[in-house]
Design an enzyme around this catalytic site. Structure first.
Site: not given
Length: 315
Positions: A60, A82, A117
């Site tokens: 990520h 996202e 998120a």
């Protein structure tokens, strides 16, 4: 129906853990998204080891940054989507503060700050980061794993949406993923792990207590509660058992369901077998879950040495 068949590489886009992707590919095909999510939860929390969790975390990007060059192309594209709300609500000062706090977080915990998120503003993400920063590493590690599972579930929904056939246009209906995720939320438990969990830390070695047999029981005697000083023979009813893995985790002592039955529970550890020269042939921890607490999570770890032990209610 034959079901939905996916390859390992497609699951790696949903979760950066190679171990997770392999297990999911072996379990494929799935009859529905709901079945895939149920299997994914079991794989992530019970079959993927610490190395696999860290591998998934490292895939990520830091919030506000570009995905790592090693990221799966589809995963990188999804990450941008996202984080779109966070980027749209960011200012130069908030991004700078977020970057500073991300650096502090990584220095303390050793991995990127992980949060689902989607739909969150920069200020909201920053507030959550500051809230979680004081956590103990073992607590924060579990929170990050839960956030990873949330992200994985959203991406599984996107993956399944690519298999949907829409008449006349042949395009993917943009609302399919959201509807699928809502269906999962209403038809399957909202928990991502069993309501009662434990782990063992061997404080004499400074390492997890691996290979320890664990047993969970519930009080079902004639009296509402076991009475101190009186015999409790026959009052305890077996609920589940397991053996701690290399990380000291017990696995599933119960199935995953939302509401746990209120009552008195007992977790027992076969410490005598683990440490034959120690003082305790076994250790039992008794605790109560009240009616008002049945939707809460109960993590009851054991801190063990040959001549002492302690416990606490974790998270």
């Amino acid at each position: 129906m034959e079901g939905f068949k996916f390859e390992e590489e497609e699951f790696r886009a949903c979760c950066g853990s190679t171990q997770f992707a392999k297990e999911m590919a072996k379990a494929s095909p799935f009859s529905s998204l709901e079945e895939a999510v149920t299997v994914a939860r079991d794989v992530w929390f019970n079959k993927v080891d610490v190395t696999g969790w860290l591998q998934a975390f490292s895939a990520h990007p830091q919030i506000g940054h570009s995905p790592p060059s090693s990221s799966h192309p589809t995963s990188a594209q999804w990450s941008k989507g996202e984080q779109s709300t966070a980027i749209a609500t960011a200012t130069s000062s908030s991004l700078q503060e977020l970057s500073q706090w991300n650096a502090r977080y990584r220095e303390k915990f050793g991995f990127v700050f992980l949060i689902c998120a989607s739909g969150k503003s920069t200020d909201g993400i920053l507030a959550e980061l500051k809230k979680r920063y004081p956590n103990r590493p073992i607590v924060e590690f579990e929170i990050a794993a839960k956030e990873q599972m949330k992200i994985t579930e959203l991406r599984l929904a996107k993956l399944f949406s690519t298999k949907e056939k829409v008449p006349s246009t042949g395009n993917v209906n943009p609302s399919v993923a959201a509807k699928k995720v809502e269906a999962v939320k209403t038809e399957t438990p909202t928990r991502t792990r069993p309501p009662i969990t434990t782990h063992v830390l061997d404080i004499s070695r400074g390492s997890p207590g691996a290979g320890i047999e664990v047993c969970l029981e519930m009080w079902k005697g004639h009296q509402p509660h076991p009475v101190f000083g009186e015999s409790t023979t026959g009052g305890w009813v077996f609920q589940g058992s397991s053996t701690t893995n290399s990380d000291g985790r017990s696995g599933q002592l119960l199935s995953i369901f939302d509401a746990v039955n209120p009552g008195i529970y007992r977790i027992s550890f076969n410490t005598g077998k683990y440490c034959p020269g120690g003082f305790f042939p076994y250790v039992s921890i008794v605790f109560e879950i009240r009616e008002s607490q049945k939707l809460e999570h109960f993590h009851v770890p054991l801190l063990l040495s040959p001549f002492s032990f302690s416990t606490y209610r974790g998270s």
